[in-house]
Enzyme design. Structure first.
Site, short mmCIF file in Angstrom:
data_model
loop_
_atom_site.label_atom_id
_atom_site.label_comp_id
_atom_site.label_asym_id
_atom_site.label_seq_id
_atom_site.Cartn_x
_atom_site.Cartn_y
_atom_site.Cartn_z
CB SER A 89 51.30 54.44 36.37
OG SER A 89 49.90 54.23 36.33
N1 SAH Z 1 47.93 50.81 39.02
C1 SAH Z 1 48.33 50.06 37.83
C2 SAH Z 1 48.16 50.85 36.55
C3 SAH Z 1 46.83 50.71 36.10
S1 SAH Z 1 46.32 51.23 34.48
C4 SAH Z 1 49.74 49.55 37.92
O1 SAH Z 1 50.44 49.88 38.88
O2 SAH Z 1 50.14 48.78 37.03
C5 SAH Z 1 44.59 51.36 34.92
C6 SAH Z 1 43.92 50.06 35.27
O3 SAH Z 1 42.59 50.38 35.66
C7 SAH Z 1 43.79 49.08 34.11
O4 SAH Z 1 44.32 47.85 34.49
C8 SAH Z 1 42.28 49.00 33.87
O5 SAH Z 1 41.86 47.72 33.46
C9 SAH Z 1 41.75 49.34 35.24
N2 SAH Z 1 40.37 49.85 35.30
C10 SAH Z 1 39.71 50.65 34.43
N3 SAH Z 1 38.46 50.90 34.86
C11 SAH Z 1 38.32 50.23 36.05
C12 SAH Z 1 37.24 50.09 36.99
N4 SAH Z 1 36.05 50.67 36.81
N5 SAH Z 1 37.47 49.33 38.09
C13 SAH Z 1 38.67 48.71 38.30
N6 SAH Z 1 39.71 48.82 37.43
C14 SAH Z 1 39.54 49.57 36.33
#
Ligand code: SAH
Length: 220
Positions: free
Chosen positions: A68
């Site tokens: 993000s």
């Molecule tokens: N917080 C992260 C950014 C994440 S982008 C950082 O600091 O880098 C969103 C993430 O959510 C992705 O890695 C994706 O694989 C994950 N995601 C999507 N659906 C999900 C679910 N149901 N449970 C856990 N993770 C999920």
């Protein structure tokens, strides 16, 4: 040439500049600003892409996912109002960057990632950085019932609706921060559990996240 795991004087300077930019954009909480000023964001990027780490931008981390934008990380963290001993659950570990920002505020951070490749890569990265979060691989839209209740829950992917499981796993007085909307844009929401049965809801700015998958999200 700097090796991938070093944090230099130059990186610290770039972080100070980034923190000033976040302050100008409206982030007020000094503890949140200090956390973003501390966590070496470049170490969450693959070696060739570290030059992008201190721009206020999202960036691809593989598997179709992104780290993000720093502003978004600061914004969500500020809304979460983390207290020093809070148990915090993050949904969507991704690169692990947000997770490490949370670790600057409380030692009790649980984070769950759906994608097994990202999970494994990030587990190794955080071990290498000596950051002790409790990491899990699975469908975070169902929360983490075996470790509930949580004081704070943070969802870092866009949800179609607020997953009920996450509300149930909040402690009374606790808060959930989650972007909710369609695939193009989401509104940031904060839901506070006022009592066993009552929840209050506030709506904030618009963002664009990758989709929350799984049973409580957009599905597989
Ligand atoms: N917080 C992260 C950014 C994440 S982008 C950082 O600091 O880098 C969103 C993430 O959510 C992705 O890695 C994706 O694989 C994950 N995601 C999507 N659906 C999900 C679910 N149901 N449970 C856990 N993770 C999920």
């Amino acid at each position: 040439m700097s090796t991938p795991l070093t944090d230099t004087y130059r990186h610290r300077g770039l972080r100070r500049t980034l923190v000033e930019e976040l302050r100008r954009k409206g982030i007020r909480d000094e503890r949140v600003l200090a956390a973003l000023g501390t966590v070496p964001r470049h170490l969450f990027f693959e070696a060739g892409f570290q030059v992008h780490a201190y721009q206020d931008k999202a960036f691809p981390i593989g598997e179709g996912q992104t780290i993000s934008q720093p502003y978004t990380v600061a914004y969500q963290t500020e809304l979460l109002r983390v207290q020093a001993q809070d148990r915090v659950l993050e949904i969507g570990t991704g690169s692990g960057y947000q997770c490490c920002v949370l670790l600057e505020l409380t030692p009790h951070v649980f984070s769950i990632e759906y994608n097994a490749v990202l999970f494994e890569r990030t587990r190794r990265r955080l071990a290498g950085l000596h950051r002790a979060a409790h990491l899990f691989c699975g469908d975070g839209s169902l929360g983490l019932p075996q470790h509930a209740p949580f004081d704070k829950v943070l969802v870092t992917a866009g949800a179609p609706v607020i997953p009920r499981a996450l509300l149930r796993q909040l402690r009374v007085g606790g808060a959930l921060v989650i972007p909710v909307g369609d695939e193009h844009s989401q509104r940031m929401m904060r839901v506070v559990r006022e009592s066993e049965e009552e929840f209050s809801r506030e709506v904030f700015d618009e963002f664009r996240f990758v989709p929350l998958l799984g049973k409580g999200g957009w599905g597989e």
